[in-house]
Design a protein around this motif. Structure first.
Motif, PDB file in Angstrom:
ATOM      1  N   GLU A  90      -3.800  10.776  -4.333  1.00 55.43           N
ATOM      2  CA  GLU A  90      -2.810  10.017  -5.098  1.00 55.43           C
ATOM      3  C   GLU A  90      -1.542   9.901  -4.255  1.00 55.43           C
ATOM      4  N   ILE A  91      -1.000   8.686  -4.132  1.00 56.06           N
ATOM      5  CA  ILE A  91       0.279   8.501  -3.449  1.00 56.06           C
ATOM      6  C   ILE A  91       1.379   8.741  -4.477  1.00 56.06           C
ATOM      7  N   SER A  92       1.973   9.902  -4.424  1.00 55.75           N
ATOM      8  CA  SER A  92       2.987  10.267  -5.413  1.00 55.75           C
ATOM      9  C   SER A  92       4.309   9.554  -5.166  1.00 55.75           C
ATOM     10  N   SER A  93       4.715   9.484  -3.902  1.00 57.25           N
ATOM     11  CA  SER A  93       5.957   8.780  -3.548  1.00 57.25           C
ATOM     12  C   SER A  93       5.856   8.290  -2.114  1.00 57.25           C
ATOM     13  N   VAL A  98      -6.708  -2.229   2.150  1.00 49.25           N
ATOM     14  CA  VAL A  98      -5.856  -2.131   3.340  1.00 49.25           C
ATOM     15  C   VAL A  98      -6.777  -2.000   4.550  1.00 49.25           C
ATOM     16  N   ALA A  99      -6.747  -2.978   5.422  1.00 51.11           N
ATOM     17  CA  ALA A  99      -7.580  -2.971   6.628  1.00 51.11           C
ATOM     18  C   ALA A  99      -6.684  -2.958   7.853  1.00 51.11           C
ATOM     19  N   CYS A 100      -6.815  -1.930   8.663  1.00 49.96           N
ATOM     20  CA  CYS A 100      -5.953  -1.756   9.842  1.00 49.96           C
ATOM     21  C   CYS A 100      -6.786  -1.878  11.117  1.00 49.96           C
ATOM     22  N   CYS A 101      -6.263  -2.602  12.076  1.00 51.81           N
ATOM     23  CA  CYS A 101      -6.996  -2.766  13.341  1.00 51.81           C
ATOM     24  C   CYS A 101      -6.001  -2.991  14.473  1.00 51.81           C
ATOM     25  N   ALA A 155     -10.116   0.854  14.239  1.00 47.40           N
ATOM     26  CA  ALA A 155      -9.996   0.121  12.973  1.00 47.40           C
ATOM     27  C   ALA A 155     -10.287   1.082  11.834  1.00 47.40           C
ATOM     28  N   SER A 156      -9.580   0.914  10.731  1.00 39.64           N
ATOM     29  CA  SER A 156      -9.777   1.781   9.571  1.00 39.64           C
ATOM     30  C   SER A 156      -9.413   1.006   8.319  1.00 39.64           C
ATOM     31  N   SER A 157      -9.880   1.492   7.184  1.00 44.68           N
ATOM     32  CA  SER A 157      -9.580   0.803   5.934  1.00 44.68           C
ATOM     33  C   SER A 157      -9.603   1.784   4.774  1.00 44.68           C
ATOM     34  N   VAL A 158      -8.944   1.385   3.685  1.00 39.29           N
ATOM     35  CA  VAL A 158      -8.916   2.196   2.469  1.00 39.29           C
ATOM     36  C   VAL A 158      -8.627   1.267   1.302  1.00 39.29           C
ATOM     37  N   ILE A 159      -9.090   1.616   0.119  1.00 36.06           N
ATOM     38  CA  ILE A 159      -8.786   0.857  -1.090  1.00 36.06           C
ATOM     39  C   ILE A 159      -7.770   1.639  -1.911  1.00 36.06           C
ATOM     40  N   VAL A 160      -6.704   0.978  -2.303  1.00 38.45           N
ATOM     41  CA  VAL A 160      -5.644   1.584  -3.105  1.00 38.45           C
ATOM     42  C   VAL A 160      -5.691   0.974  -4.501  1.00 38.45           C
ATOM     43  N   GLY A 161      -5.645   1.818  -5.528  1.00 38.81           N
ATOM     44  CA  GLY A 161      -5.679   1.326  -6.902  1.00 38.81           C
ATOM     45  C   GLY A 161      -4.715   2.089  -7.785  1.00 38.81           C
ATOM     46  N   ALA A 173       1.620  -0.744   5.244  1.00 34.84           N
ATOM     47  CA  ALA A 173       0.626  -1.363   4.364  1.00 34.84           C
ATOM     48  C   ALA A 173       0.345  -0.494   3.146  1.00 34.84           C
ATOM     49  N   LEU A 174       0.237   0.818   3.354  1.00 33.58           N
ATOM     50  CA  LEU A 174       0.002   1.716   2.223  1.00 33.58           C
ATOM     51  C   LEU A 174       1.160   1.670   1.229  1.00 33.58           C
ATOM     52  N   ARG A 175       2.380   1.617   1.751  1.00 32.98           N
ATOM     53  CA  ARG A 175       3.553   1.566   0.872  1.00 32.98           C
ATOM     54  C   ARG A 175       3.578   0.266   0.073  1.00 32.98           C
ATOM     55  N   ILE A 176       3.288  -0.854   0.721  1.00 30.73           N
ATOM     56  CA  ILE A 176       3.245  -2.138   0.019  1.00 30.73           C
ATOM     57  C   ILE A 176       2.112  -2.147  -1.013  1.00 30.73           C
ATOM     58  N   ALA A 177       0.952  -1.584  -0.632  1.00 36.88           N
ATOM     59  CA  ALA A 177      -0.176  -1.513  -1.564  1.00 36.88           C
ATOM     60  C   ALA A 177       0.188  -0.705  -2.802  1.00 36.88           C
ATOM     61  N   LYS A 178       0.898   0.400  -2.614  1.00 38.39           N
ATOM     62  CA  LYS A 178       1.334   1.216  -3.756  1.00 38.39           C
ATOM     63  C   LYS A 178       2.264   0.417  -4.663  1.00 38.39           C
ATOM     64  N   THR A 179       3.187  -0.343  -4.071  1.00 33.56           N
ATOM     65  CA  THR A 179       4.100  -1.172  -4.857  1.00 33.56           C
ATOM     66  C   THR A 179       3.333  -2.189  -5.699  1.00 33.56           C
TER      67      THR A 179
END
Length: 266
Positions: free
Chosen positions: A118-121, A64-67, A98-104, A46-52
């Motif tokens: 920061e997600i560099s790669s 991104v909400a994980c459960c 359950a956990s969540s984060v906002i990616v921008g 999910a994090l990788r797709i969010a970065k894309t």
């Protein structure tokens, strides 16, 4: 706002992503994506797709909400489950979470946003000849999780090659902070030994495993938050750059190079 809802094992529709959108009172045209049956790697997926998404959409925000609820996986009325050693081990090892984060793609001073990492790669790697090492199968008694004894060995053999794709400019792994999915003590030991990490490098992962168990897709965000908390409290790993790693069926490895943006109070 786009929303990625992640479930390591979800078998109901309409899905929880729809219910979550209603609970959060999100707009009716919010773009949703539910990710299921990706196991412990799903949080990383999910994090990788969010970065894309945010890399191609300046100003975008992705929730991104994980459960995952693993406690019902074993049927205590089913004698076959109770005799299945692998099923019993996975039941003891796993936990609900359950956990969540906002990616921008950028942060807004006007909105007082304060990015943490920061997600560099990011990279996803499928380890050859390991498709039966981690499996999730739906049976009449429920979901059956099977973890092969070969998982730690497979990780130990392949993790250095996987990380070289994500961390080409970091030959010394002890110069990084580490957030490794807490799949189990043997998995953490395998990563630690293969990469020759100092013992304290996986302290955050071991803490989450001891306190919460392996929460499948939700666990990696717990670990990265524990890394953040320890840095704020003046912990033992103040490194600016770090790695996030998750493992799942396939065997699939989701790996990231992260950079701290700033220190925050807990």
């Amino acid at each position: 706002m786009r929303k990625l809802s992640v479930f390591a094992s979800n078998t109901s529709e309409a899905g929880a992503d729809i219910h979550l959108a209603k609970l959060l009172n999100l707009r009716h045209d919010v773009q949703r994506l539910a990710i299921s049956f990706q196991g412990c790697a799903a949080g990383g997926t999910a994090l990788r797709i969010a970065k894309t998404i945010v890399d191609s959409s300046p100003g975008a925000r992705v929730l991104v909400a994980c459960c995952d609820i693993t406690s019902p996986h074993i049927d205590r009325q089913n004698e076959e489950d109770l005799r299945d050693v692998s099923m019993m081990i996975s039941t003891v090892l796993f936990g609900d979470g359950a956990s969540s984060v906002i990616v921008g793609s950028s942060f807004s001073l006007e909105l007082q946003e304060k990015p943490l990492f920061e997600i560099s790669s990011a990279a996803q790697v499928l380890v050859p000849d390991t498709s039966e090492h981690i499996t999730i199968k739906l049976r009449p008694s429920g979901l059956h999780v099977d973890l092969s004894r070969e998982v730690p060995r497979a990780i130990s053999t392949n993790i250095a090659q996987v990380m070289s794709r994500v961390l080409p400019g970091f030959p010394f792994y002890n110069d990084l902070f580490w957030a490794v999915h807490p799949g189990g003590p043997a998995i953490l030991d395998a990563v630690e030994q293969a990469l020759e990490l100092d013992r304290h490098k996986l302290a955050a992962s071991r803490h989450v495993l001891a306190e919460c168990g392996n929460m499948s897709c939700a666990a990696c965000l717990f670990v990265i938050d524990e890394v953040r908390r320890r840095a704020v409290k003046g912990g033992e790993d103040p490194c600016r750059w770090g790695a996030l790693v998750a493992f799942g069926p396939g065997m699939t490895v989701e790996a990231f190079l992260l950079k701290r943006c700033q220190e925050e109070n807990v």
